[in-house]
Design a protein around this motif. Structure first.
Motif, PDB file in Angstrom:
ATOM      1  N   MET A  13       0.643  -1.089   0.007  1.00  0.00           N
ATOM      2  CA  MET A  13       0.293  -0.146   0.412  1.00  0.00           C
ATOM      3  C   MET A  13       0.892   1.470  -0.236  1.00  0.00           C
ATOM      4  N   ARG A  73     -10.526  -6.087   0.161  1.00  0.00           N
ATOM      5  CA  ARG A  73      -9.706  -6.596   1.995  1.00  0.00           C
ATOM      6  C   ARG A  73     -10.504  -4.577   2.269  1.00  0.00           C
ATOM      7  N   ALA A  75      -3.174  -7.707  -5.699  1.00  0.00           N
ATOM      8  CA  ALA A  75      -3.500  -8.912  -5.123  1.00  0.00           C
ATOM      9  C   ALA A  75      -4.024  -8.508  -3.128  1.00  0.00           C
ATOM     10  N   HIS A  76      -3.996  -7.518  -2.785  1.00  0.00           N
ATOM     11  CA  HIS A  76      -4.241  -7.010  -1.812  1.00  0.00           C
ATOM     12  C   HIS A  76      -6.276  -5.823  -1.690  1.00  0.00           C
ATOM     13  N   ARG A  77      -6.120  -5.675  -3.078  1.00  0.00           N
ATOM     14  CA  ARG A  77      -7.979  -4.621  -3.040  1.00  0.00           C
ATOM     15  C   ARG A  77      -8.458  -5.626  -2.556  1.00  0.00           C
ATOM     16  N   VAL A  98      -2.880   0.388  -3.106  1.00  0.00           N
ATOM     17  CA  VAL A  98      -3.337  -1.199  -2.759  1.00  0.00           C
ATOM     18  C   VAL A  98      -2.540  -2.513  -3.890  1.00  0.00           C
ATOM     19  N   SER A  99      -1.835  -3.019  -3.181  1.00  0.00           N
ATOM     20  CA  SER A  99      -1.615  -3.964  -4.398  1.00  0.00           C
ATOM     21  C   SER A  99      -2.373  -4.293  -4.459  1.00  0.00           C
ATOM     22  N   ILE A 135      -8.785  -1.965   2.419  1.00  0.00           N
ATOM     23  CA  ILE A 135      -7.371  -1.467   3.281  1.00  0.00           C
ATOM     24  C   ILE A 135      -7.430  -0.007   3.126  1.00  0.00           C
TER      25      ILE A 135
END
Length: 82
Positions: free
Chosen positions: A1, A26, A22-24, A19-20, A28
């Protein structure tokens, strides 16, 4: 992030929030932006940004996301939170 900010006398300029992939999805980015909103409120500052990615569908999604968090698009094309 990654978040890039610039502090002005009366507002915070949100240059970028990323946000990467792979991490969207969630929450964040939402949590980070809500934390920024809370900070700006405590300091009596507004927040401004441009949400203008080249992809039209992505631009619409981002615009809706910012609006859900309380931002409004101004006549100048910027998203404003005050």
């Amino acid at each position: 992030m990654s978040i890039t900010l610039r502090f002005e006398s009366d507002h915070i300029w949100l240059n970028s929030i990323w946000v990467s992939p792979a991490h969207r999805g969630r929450g964040i980015g939402t949590k980070a932006l809500r934390t920024l909103i809370d900070y700006a409120r405590r300091k009596g500052l507004g927040i401004q940004l441009y949400a203008e990615p080249d992809d039209v569908a992505r631009r619409r999604r981002l615009g809706r996301w910012y609006e859900l968090l309380g931002f409004r698009r101004g006549d100048d094309g910027r998203m404003h939170y005050s």
